[in-house]
Design a protein around this motif. Structure first.
Motif, PDB file in Angstrom:
ATOM      1  N   GLU A   1      14.957   4.815  -3.957  1.00 43.27           N
ATOM      2  CA  GLU A   1      15.135   5.895  -4.856  1.00 43.27           C
ATOM      3  C   GLU A   1      15.540   7.220  -3.860  1.00 43.27           C
ATOM      4  O   GLU A   1      16.853   7.939  -4.300  1.00 43.27           O
ATOM      5  CB  GLU A   1      13.670   6.535  -5.480  1.00 43.27           C
ATOM      6  CG  GLU A   1      14.074   7.283  -6.470  1.00 43.27           C
ATOM      7  CD  GLU A   1      12.647   7.316  -7.540  1.00 43.27           C
ATOM      8  OE1 GLU A   1      11.528   7.213  -6.942  1.00 43.27           O
ATOM      9  OE2 GLU A   1      12.866   7.558  -8.716  1.00 43.27           O
ATOM     10  N   ASN A   2      15.099   7.200  -2.941  1.00 42.21           N
ATOM     11  CA  ASN A   2      15.657   8.441  -1.924  1.00 42.21           C
ATOM     12  C   ASN A   2      16.949   8.015  -0.996  1.00 42.21           C
ATOM     13  O   ASN A   2      17.319   9.017  -0.386  1.00 42.21           O
ATOM     14  CB  ASN A   2      14.555   9.056  -1.128  1.00 42.21           C
ATOM     15  CG  ASN A   2      13.180   9.376  -1.622  1.00 42.21           C
ATOM     16  OD1 ASN A   2      13.393  10.199  -2.706  1.00 42.21           O
ATOM     17  ND2 ASN A   2      11.956   8.981  -1.275  1.00 42.21           N
ATOM     18  N   VAL A   3      16.970   6.820  -0.860  1.00 46.59           N
ATOM     19  CA  VAL A   3      18.247   6.721   0.108  1.00 46.59           C
ATOM     20  C   VAL A   3      19.414   5.959  -0.609  1.00 46.59           C
ATOM     21  O   VAL A   3      20.459   6.126   0.070  1.00 46.59           O
ATOM     22  CB  VAL A   3      17.635   5.491   1.060  1.00 46.59           C
ATOM     23  CG1 VAL A   3      16.712   6.056   2.343  1.00 46.59           C
ATOM     24  CG2 VAL A   3      16.853   4.089   0.520  1.00 46.59           C
ATOM     25  N   MET A   4      19.501   5.746  -1.799  1.00 45.86           N
ATOM     26  CA  MET A   4      20.433   4.992  -2.334  1.00 45.86           C
ATOM     27  C   MET A   4      20.850   5.963  -3.791  1.00 45.86           C
ATOM     28  O   MET A   4      20.304   5.753  -4.842  1.00 45.86           O
ATOM     29  CB  MET A   4      20.299   3.488  -2.753  1.00 45.86           C
ATOM     30  CG  MET A   4      21.685   2.999  -3.474  1.00 45.86           C
ATOM     31  SD  MET A   4      21.365   1.296  -3.586  1.00 45.86           S
ATOM     32  CE  MET A   4      21.340   1.318  -5.442  1.00 45.86           C
TER      33      MET A   4
ATOM     34  N   ASP B   1       0.987  -1.135   0.046  1.00 45.62           N
ATOM     35  CA  ASP B   1       0.135   0.083   0.085  1.00 45.62           C
ATOM     36  C   ASP B   1       0.774   1.238   0.106  1.00 45.62           C
ATOM     37  O   ASP B   1       0.709   2.153  -0.914  1.00 45.62           O
ATOM     38  CB  ASP B   1      -0.938   0.079   1.301  1.00 45.62           C
ATOM     39  CG  ASP B   1      -2.359  -0.548   0.944  1.00 45.62           C
ATOM     40  OD1 ASP B   1      -2.504  -0.809  -0.244  1.00 45.62           O
ATOM     41  OD2 ASP B   1      -3.203  -0.699   1.844  1.00 45.62           O
ATOM     42  N   LYS B   2       1.703   1.423   1.121  1.00 44.87           N
ATOM     43  CA  LYS B   2       2.402   2.619   1.257  1.00 44.87           C
ATOM     44  C   LYS B   2       3.831   2.123   1.413  1.00 44.87           C
ATOM     45  O   LYS B   2       4.498   1.555   2.324  1.00 44.87           O
ATOM     46  CB  LYS B   2       2.059   3.209   2.493  1.00 44.87           C
ATOM     47  CG  LYS B   2       1.069   4.372   2.428  1.00 44.87           C
ATOM     48  CD  LYS B   2       0.987   5.097   3.809  1.00 44.87           C
ATOM     49  CE  LYS B   2      -0.337   5.960   3.629  1.00 44.87           C
ATOM     50  NZ  LYS B   2      -0.787   6.393   4.914  1.00 44.87           N
TER      51      LYS B   2
ATOM     52  N   ASN C   1      11.495   2.024  -6.242  1.00 38.38           N
ATOM     53  CA  ASN C   1      10.887   2.930  -5.618  1.00 38.38           C
ATOM     54  C   ASN C   1      11.280   3.368  -4.219  1.00 38.38           C
ATOM     55  O   ASN C   1      11.375   4.452  -3.641  1.00 38.38           O
ATOM     56  CB  ASN C   1       9.308   3.065  -5.521  1.00 38.38           C
ATOM     57  CG  ASN C   1       8.553   3.149  -6.697  1.00 38.38           C
ATOM     58  OD1 ASN C   1       9.329   3.771  -7.691  1.00 38.38           O
ATOM     59  ND2 ASN C   1       7.571   2.616  -7.174  1.00 38.38           N
ATOM     60  N   MET C   2      11.460   2.285  -3.268  1.00 36.81           N
ATOM     61  CA  MET C   2      11.951   2.478  -2.008  1.00 36.81           C
ATOM     62  C   MET C   2      13.277   2.763  -1.657  1.00 36.81           C
ATOM     63  O   MET C   2      13.582   3.676  -0.825  1.00 36.81           O
ATOM     64  CB  MET C   2      11.719   0.919  -1.239  1.00 36.81           C
ATOM     65  CG  MET C   2      10.173   0.549  -1.049  1.00 36.81           C
ATOM     66  SD  MET C   2      10.140  -0.909  -0.410  1.00 36.81           S
ATOM     67  CE  MET C   2      10.353  -0.593   1.373  1.00 36.81           C
TER      68      MET C   2
ATOM     69  N   GLU D   1       8.020  -6.631  -8.134  1.00 37.95           N
ATOM     70  CA  GLU D   1       8.929  -6.815  -7.121  1.00 37.95           C
ATOM     71  C   GLU D   1      10.211  -5.755  -7.683  1.00 37.95           C
ATOM     72  O   GLU D   1      10.571  -5.117  -6.930  1.00 37.95           O
ATOM     73  CB  GLU D   1       9.658  -8.369  -7.054  1.00 37.95           C
ATOM     74  CG  GLU D   1       8.966  -9.309  -6.568  1.00 37.95           C
ATOM     75  CD  GLU D   1       9.446 -10.626  -6.636  1.00 37.95           C
ATOM     76  OE1 GLU D   1       9.509 -11.176  -7.681  1.00 37.95           O
ATOM     77  OE2 GLU D   1       9.900 -10.975  -5.446  1.00 37.95           O
ATOM     78  N   ILE D   2      10.602  -5.753  -8.965  1.00 40.77           N
ATOM     79  CA  ILE D   2      11.575  -4.554  -9.095  1.00 40.77           C
ATOM     80  C   ILE D   2      11.275  -3.345  -9.052  1.00 40.77           C
ATOM     81  O   ILE D   2      11.819  -2.359  -8.551  1.00 40.77           O
ATOM     82  CB  ILE D   2      12.062  -5.105 -10.782  1.00 40.77           C
ATOM     83  CG1 ILE D   2      12.514  -6.566 -11.077  1.00 40.77           C
ATOM     84  CG2 ILE D   2      12.940  -3.718 -11.373  1.00 40.77           C
ATOM     85  CD1 ILE D   2      13.045  -6.997 -12.322  1.00 40.77           C
ATOM     86  N   SER D   3       9.832  -3.040  -9.470  1.00 41.19           N
ATOM     87  CA  SER D   3       9.622  -1.578  -9.456  1.00 41.19           C
ATOM     88  C   SER D   3       9.354  -1.238  -7.858  1.00 41.19           C
ATOM     89  O   SER D   3       9.647   0.027  -7.481  1.00 41.19           O
ATOM     90  CB  SER D   3       8.459  -1.267 -10.226  1.00 41.19           C
ATOM     91  OG  SER D   3       7.055  -1.746  -9.518  1.00 41.19           O
ATOM     92  N   GLN D   4       8.775  -2.104  -6.967  1.00 40.70           N
ATOM     93  CA  GLN D   4       8.557  -1.660  -5.693  1.00 40.70           C
ATOM     94  C   GLN D   4       9.942  -1.471  -5.018  1.00 40.70           C
ATOM     95  O   GLN D   4      10.014  -0.507  -4.025  1.00 40.70           O
ATOM     96  CB  GLN D   4       7.593  -2.544  -4.953  1.00 40.70           C
ATOM     97  CG  GLN D   4       6.217  -2.759  -5.431  1.00 40.70           C
ATOM     98  CD  GLN D   4       5.244  -3.399  -4.495  1.00 40.70           C
ATOM     99  OE1 GLN D   4       4.367  -2.926  -4.199  1.00 40.70           O
ATOM    100  NE2 GLN D   4       5.703  -4.875  -4.115  1.00 40.70           N
ATOM    101  N   LYS D   5      10.702  -2.181  -5.272  1.00 44.59           N
ATOM    102  CA  LYS D   5      12.099  -2.201  -4.622  1.00 44.59           C
ATOM    103  C   LYS D   5      13.107  -0.854  -4.938  1.00 44.59           C
ATOM    104  O   LYS D   5      13.288  -0.261  -4.393  1.00 44.59           O
ATOM    105  CB  LYS D   5      13.004  -3.476  -4.529  1.00 44.59           C
ATOM    106  CG  LYS D   5      14.407  -3.501  -3.970  1.00 44.59           C
ATOM    107  CD  LYS D   5      15.171  -4.580  -4.212  1.00 44.59           C
ATOM    108  CE  LYS D   5      16.533  -4.525  -3.384  1.00 44.59           C
ATOM    109  NZ  LYS D   5      17.468  -5.286  -3.757  1.00 44.59           N
TER     110      LYS D   5
END
Ligand SMILES: C[S@@+](CC[C@H](N)C(=O)[O-])C[C@H]1O[C@@H](n2cnc3c(N)ncnc32)[C@H](O)[C@@H]1O
Ligand SMILES: O=C(O)C(=O)C[C@]1(C(=O)O)C=C[C@@H](O)C=C1
Length: 256
Positions: free
Chosen positions: A217-220, A27-28, A214-215, A208-212
Motif C-alpha cells: 500500500e505505501n510503496v507501490m 503479526d506486524k 497491505n504491505m 495472502e491477497i490482503s496481507q500482500k
C-alpha cells in the motif's frame, strides 16, 4: 499463438519455489521490500500475480528484434531476476550491443547474475546493483521499465523518464509496464476486483491477497494511463501508446 510466443523466452528459471510467503497470518505487516525471501519465490509470485506477465516478457523480446540498433546500449531498469534481459538477449541479431541490467535489491541482482550466466549468448550483459535514479545512461536503442516505475516516488518517476529520453538515440524505444489505476471509479473497481479474481484462480487465498496488498500500500502507488502518457510527453516523447493491457496491468511504448 501464446504457446509459440512463450517458447521464445527462457523463463525456465533454475529454482522455482512456490510463493507461500503470506499464507500464514503475519503479526506486524511491514512495508514491502524485494528481500531474500521475495527473490527466492519471485518467478512463481510474478507469474501468479501479474496478468499477462509471460506474454509481456516474450513480446519485449519481439520489440527488441525490431528496435535494437547496432553499436547501442539496452537498459533493463529494475531487472529483478533478468527475465526481460534474457528475452531481449535471445532476440538481438545486431553487432556490438551491450545490455545493462539494474536493480537495487542485492538478492535479486545475485540471482540475476546466475540466470544470465546460465545461458550462452554473444551480447554481453552487465548486472549492476544500484538505484535506477542514480545511473547514467547513453546511446540507448531500448530501455525497459517492466513493473519498476511504480515503486519510485512521483518526482523520481519524471526524473527517470527524462533521463531515459535523453539517453535514447533516434527511433529508440522505452517499454513501460505498470499496474494502472483508472479515473472512472466503476472501471477502477471492476479491474481491481478482476485482478484479485485472477490471483484467486492462481491459488492465492484471501489472507495472502490482503496481507500482500497491505504491505504494498505505501510503496507501490499506481497512476492512470493518462498520467503515464503525460509524463512521457513531458519527457519529450511524441509517439506514445498502450500496446498491452489485461485488467489493471499493462504496458506502454514510447518511441523517440
Ligand atoms: C516487480 S519487479 C520488476 C520485474 C522485472 N522487471 C521483470 O520483468 O521480471 C520490481 C523490481 O524493481 C526493483 N526496484 C524498485 N525500485 C528500484 C530502484 N529505485 N532502483 C532499482 N531497482 C528498483 C525491485 O528491487 C524489483 O526487483
Ligand atoms: O498487486 C499485486 O498483487 C502485485 O503483486 C503486483 C506486483 C507488481 O506489479 O509489481 C507487486 C509485487 C510483486 O513483485 C509482483 C507483482
Amino acid at each position: 499463438m501464446i504457446a509459440e510466443l512463450d517458447s521464445l523466452v527462457p523463463i525456465t528459471f533454475m529454482h522455482t519455489k512456490k510463493d507461500q510467503l503470506f499464507s500464514a497470518p503475519i503479526d506486524k505487516l511491514g512495508d514491502w521490500t524485494f528481500d531474500e525471501k521475495v527473490a527466492e519465490v519471485f518467478p512463481d509470485m510474478v507469474q501468479r500475480s501479474v496478468p499477462g506477465y509471460s506474454n509481456i516478457i516474450s513480446m519485449i523480446g519481439m520489440l527488441a528484434d525490431r528496435f535494437v540498433q547496432p553499436n547501442s546500449m539496452i537498459y533493463d531498469l529494475g531487472c529483478s531476476l533478468g527475465a526481460a534481459t534474457l528475452a531481449i538477449r535471445r532476440q538481438i541479431k545486431q553487432d556490438n550491443c551491450r545490455i545493462i541490467a539494474v536493480d537495487n535489491s542485492l538478492p535479486m541482482v545475485e540471482r540475476c547474475k546466475k540466470h544470465i550466466d546460465a545461458y550462452k549468448a554473444t551480447t554481453p550483459v552487465e548486472v549492476i546493483c544500484e538505484d535506477i535514479c542514480n545511473i547514467k545512461m547513453q546511446n540507448a536503442s531500448m530501455v525497459v521499465l517492466n513493473f519498476t516505475l511504480q515503486f519510485l516516488t512521483p518526482d523520481n518517476r519524471q526524473r527517470v523518464l527524462n533521463n531515459i529520453y535523453q539517453a535514447l538515440i533516434p527511433n529508440g524505444i522505452l517499454v513501460l509496464s505498470e499496474k494502472f489505476s483508472f479515473s472512472d471509479r466503476t472501471v477502477d473497481e471492476l479491474l481491481f476486483n478482476m485482478h484479485h479474481d485472477f490471483k484467486r484462480a492462481n491459488g492465492y487465498s484471501e489472507l495472502e491477497i490482503s496481507q500482500k496488498r497491505n504491505m504494498l500500500e505505501n510503496v507501490m502507488l499506481t497512476d492512470t494511463i493518462e498520467t503515464h502518457k503525460q509524463r512521457l510527453n513531458n519527457a519529450g516523447f511524441e509517439h506514445v501508446d498502450t500496446w498491452f493491457q489485461c485488467f489493471n496491468f499493462g504496458s506502454i511504448i514510447a518511441i523517440k
